[in-house]
Enzyme design. Structure first.
Site, mmCIF file in Angstrom:
data_model
loop_
_atom_site.group_PDB
_atom_site.id
_atom_site.type_symbol
_atom_site.label_atom_id
_atom_site.label_comp_id
_atom_site.label_asym_id
_atom_site.label_seq_id
_atom_site.Cartn_x
_atom_site.Cartn_y
_atom_site.Cartn_z
ATOM 1 N N GLN A 148 0.823 -1.117 -0.074
ATOM 2 C CA GLN A 148 -0.327 0.361 0.136
ATOM 3 C C GLN A 148 0.914 1.521 0.077
ATOM 4 O O GLN A 148 0.163 1.858 -0.221
ATOM 5 C CB GLN A 148 -1.035 -0.096 1.190
ATOM 6 N N CYS A 200 -10.872 -8.581 -0.373
ATOM 7 C CA CYS A 200 -10.040 -9.354 -0.378
ATOM 8 C C CYS A 200 -11.478 -10.639 1.161
ATOM 9 O O CYS A 200 -12.359 -11.483 0.181
ATOM 10 C CB CYS A 200 -8.931 -10.175 -0.038
#
Ligand SMILES: Cc1ncc(COP(=O)(O)O)c(C=O)c1O
Ligand SMILES: Cc1ncc(COP(=O)(O)O)c(C=O)c1O
Ligand code: FES
Ligand code: FES
Lengths: 129, 389, 389, 129
Positions: B181, B327
């Site tokens: 990230q 996810c």
């Protein structure tokens, strides 16, 4: 999540949403910790044959789109029915009405079935002769 | 991206920058070839791959020989953690990680715990900052790896990596950081961070999906994860994903040049969104660290309503956000990250993540600020908890 | 492909069919999105992925639920072998494979042997057909997996998979087949073959690089290999490589429709090449099975000269072939496959593989037949072994 | 494999390729099993100072492009040199001349150095006084 058009439609425009003040029965099911809570309110009156029918029914739901849609559907299905007819409404009826639910969302429809039954039980308890 | 849609889920994935696709295109047909072969087109492909490696290295302040290409962040995380675990299995079997890692790390650790490794999960404070002292105290002689993410994908909190890396080094323990990230969003220098291994993924910063990289500091003892041919000095088998790797290189080049400016713009939009929501919707909780947080991420809990219902209503307005990590949206569990920072489950269910990126415009923010309060109001009206409180 | 070049290395990799790239293109930008999210563009992506899964399933006669996407053949091989090994580690630790497997299989087995598994390598006959009887006799109660490739990438020999799969089944042992060289080239039916797991890779049949699949028969006990999010029913983590997967689907669709016709055309060219070489160059050995061999593959040993020298000379004429598997061309060892079929090392060094594909034309073959004899003559003149024999 | 232009040029057009009949010395190095064999032939004569110089030199090589190029270069470097000068030619000289070799190919240049030395030794052995 693959919702049917019908689920999305009922989620967008839920019928019978809200509360009944002075309800004859209230069913509170689910658990906020799990992210699903449904409250079903019913108003009951006797028809000409003396049967108890669900005159009005409303819901309040904290939950996902499936929970909201199934809440709405179960109230629609129950409205106007006698208590013993209404008790026979199963989560399968609700799912069928909606054209199916994603497998992971089947439990939301169970909540609707249970909510309705709980409301009827609550009414019966209060009106035990 | 389709016209009129408002995409605010950049932490899940980003569109491929058209300039990236442009450089990839030729390598599907005209210039295709297997860089491991000896003939000319193959040699040219090989050169392009090495250029891409150079660009990745430059973005994270590493040497090209320390960069290995993978299929994405998840593979890199698996490689880092399993690779160290298998390589050092005679030295020890203890791994320290945190409660708020991505599932690529957590589920890898879970697998290792099934085959005899011991995992310690460091807790975090209410902002999502890991308890460094806890890590220090958890170290024992069997500890072979510490793995802590650089920034959290859900709430954006940036971890004190330098400090933890120092502790690892002092104790002769390898340190891996999941930088999926951060690489491409904020400056990442492996030297400054003091890490041994990091994971990165192209599709998080305008590169293609299905390609990523791992940085492995020279001299690090690590087992191969995907065994195969002689590619990547025998450390990662599999025919080179030539277009993908070239795309990753280009994405790194663009990030290096434009990151700073994009950051300013995106931060402005995120801050405006945050402020607007706080002012217009009551009973909102902002998650993540007030300052040490990714400039593009806004994670909040809307009390008394459930996240999916908000998301779907936003979706009807063509606004795309998420309720946490992409996810887990297949699952019904509230976010493990929000639970770890102490949000009660019933509130965690109402979480919402806006993660912004370089294609967002000010109108996008205005639109969200226009529709979100109405959506929340409608859903709260439906909720058994709202008026009664 | 560049103009005027003659590419005959299709077993290493193939160019992406322009029709495949065409369907992929939109998914980089306009229709990008993370299929695991709940909003609309994500749902559309998800649908396309399921369509691709359906196409893969149709090509190999499987059910869509039995197909999982990976980053390529190497990952699929690793997953199959390690996945079974870890899942059944309480049942046994013995694996049977062959001496001529791809390095994705061999090096995975080597890794497992380091961590306590026992590997038996079945020999092959002079045509490269594995010794089925040897496999049968090698089975013991600890045997948990047999893994034998469908067709060999270097010499093209097709293995008696049905027969071996039957033996595996009779003994309650899982059977994996590396079908990377057959899927998309020849009809592959997992049901007819009787396999539990197969590996396949898109870039071997005009799909994109960096994407492949694994077939796992329903009910097979297998550990996840790349641990991560909830993608692929939690069995393979990592953000979906949307364009890649859609490209794989399209490649499967095209293969299903056009395979038969392509095969005829390519076989004609390969046969012409083979015949021409045999007639024009003395002291050539053709490797692989005379009949049960991939129709596109021609592997030969040119005695008294070294393979790389031939390849480079071909390269000067813009003819691209290989000396065996692309993955080992970084190494100097003679091919393990040729050694296994009994070619002496000094001859194995002179190996050459032409693997043809659908973009080859008859002129290409003519050109090779024109230049190859001259190249061989020149190099043989340079060789200390040639005239003296 | 990344060969320099010079390697490719020498591979394409090797100098001194072939055999010397009645050579004064032959060096045979390498091993066909490993894929590398190099034979170096030399013709020696004395110059006016009485020094032995390499008058002619040829090679035959079975091996890769690097082996062929280095064979050619080592013969060029040795040609016309005295034996003692020629003996000082190292594989490093050969590699330098070619502008470098891929790491994995360094050993091919060693073969060239050894081949030349073996030929000189062979000559010396045959001409031992
Ligand atoms: C037989 C065989 N197995 C596995 C592989 C590996 O496939 P990939 O390059 O897609 O990882 C290849 C090709 O490289 C192959 O030919
Ligand atoms: C923090 C973090 N780690 C790992 C990953 C996995 O990366 P990829 O999807 O490229 O496999 C992601 C995103 O999905 C992430 O946000
Ligand atoms: S209410 Fe539980 S997920 Fe639908
Ligand atoms: S001669 Fe051995 S590889 Fe060059």
């Amino acid at each position: 999540m693959d919702y049917t058009e019908k689920v999305l439609e009922y989620f967008r425009n839920p019928r019978n949403m809200g509360r009944i003040e002075n309800a004859d029965g209230i069913g509170k099911v689910g658990n906020p910790v799990c992210g699903d809570v449904m409250w079903i309110y019913i108003k009951v009156r006797k028809n000409e044959k003396g049967e108890e029918i669900i005159e009005d029914i409303k819901f309040e739901t904290f939950g996902c789109a499936a929970a909201i849609a199934t809440s709405s559907v179960v109230t629609e299905l129950a409205k106007g029915k006698t208590l013993s007819e209404a008790e026979k409404i199963s989560n399968k009826d609700v799912v069928e009405f909606l054209g199916g639910l994603p497998p992971i969302k089947k439990h939301c429809s169970l909540l609707a079935e249970e909510g309705l039954k709980a409301a009827i039980n609550d009414y019966r308890k209060k009106n035990k002769k | 991206m389709e016209n009129k849609t408002i995409y605010m889920d950049y932490n899940a994935t980003t569109p491929t920058d058209p300039r990236v696709l442009e450089v990839m295109k030729d390598y599907f047909f005209e210039k295709f070839g297997n860089p491991s072969s000896i003939y000319e087109i193959a040699r040219e492909n090989k050169k392009e791959i090495e250029k891409a490696r150079q660009k990745v290295a430059e973005l994270i302040d590493a040497e090209p020989e320390e960069i290995f290409f993978t299929s994405g962040g998840t593979e890199s995380d698996n490689w880092a953690i399993k690779g160290i675990s298998f390589a050092l299995k005679n030295k020890g079997n203890h791994i320290i990680t945190s409660q708020i890692e991505h599932h690529a790390v957590l589920n890898t650790c879970k697998f290792l715990s099934k085959i005899g490794y011991e995992i310690t999960y460091a807790p975090v404070d209410k902002y999502g900052v890991v308890d460094v002292d806890f890590i220090r105290k958890s170290i024992k002689k069997e500890t072979i790896l510490i793995t802590i993410m650089h920034a959290n994908n859900e709430i954006g909190t940036i971890q004190p990596i330098e400090e933890i890396a120092k502790i690892a080094k002092e104790n002769g323990i390898y340190f891996h950081s999941d930088c999926v990230q951060t690489v491409g969003k904020i400056p990442v220098s492996v030297k400054k961070l003091g890490v041994d291994i990091i994971s990165l993924s192209a599709h998080k910063f305008y590169g293609p999906k299905g390609v990523g990289a791992i940085y492995i500091k020279k001299g690090t003892k690590i087992e191969t994860f995907i065994h195969g041919g002689e590619q990547e000095k025998g450390k990662r088998g599999g025919t080179y994903n030539v277009p993908g790797i070239i795309g990753l290189g280009k994405a790194c080049e663009i990030a290096k040049e434009e990151m700073e400016e994009e950051a300013k713009k995106v931060k402005y939009l995120r801050d405006k969104l945050e402020k607007g929501i706080m002012e217009n919707i009551p009973e909102i909780i902002i998650n993540g660290h007030p300052e040490n947080r990714l400039y593009n991420t806004l994670n909040l809990c809307v009390k008394y309503v459930e996240g999916e219902s908000i998301l779907l209503n936003l979706d009807f307005e063509k606004i795309y956000a998420s309720s946490g990590s992409a996810c887990t949206s297949g699952s019904l569990e509230p976010s493990h990250v929000l639970l770890a920072i102490g949000i009660p489950p019933e509130i965690a269910h109402g979480s919402l993540r806006f993660s912004l990126g370089k294609y967002n415009k000010e109108e996008d923010v205005d639109k969200v600020l226009d529709v979100l309060p109405k959506i929340v109001e409608k859903l709260r009206k439906m909720s058994p908890f709202w008026e009664k409180k």
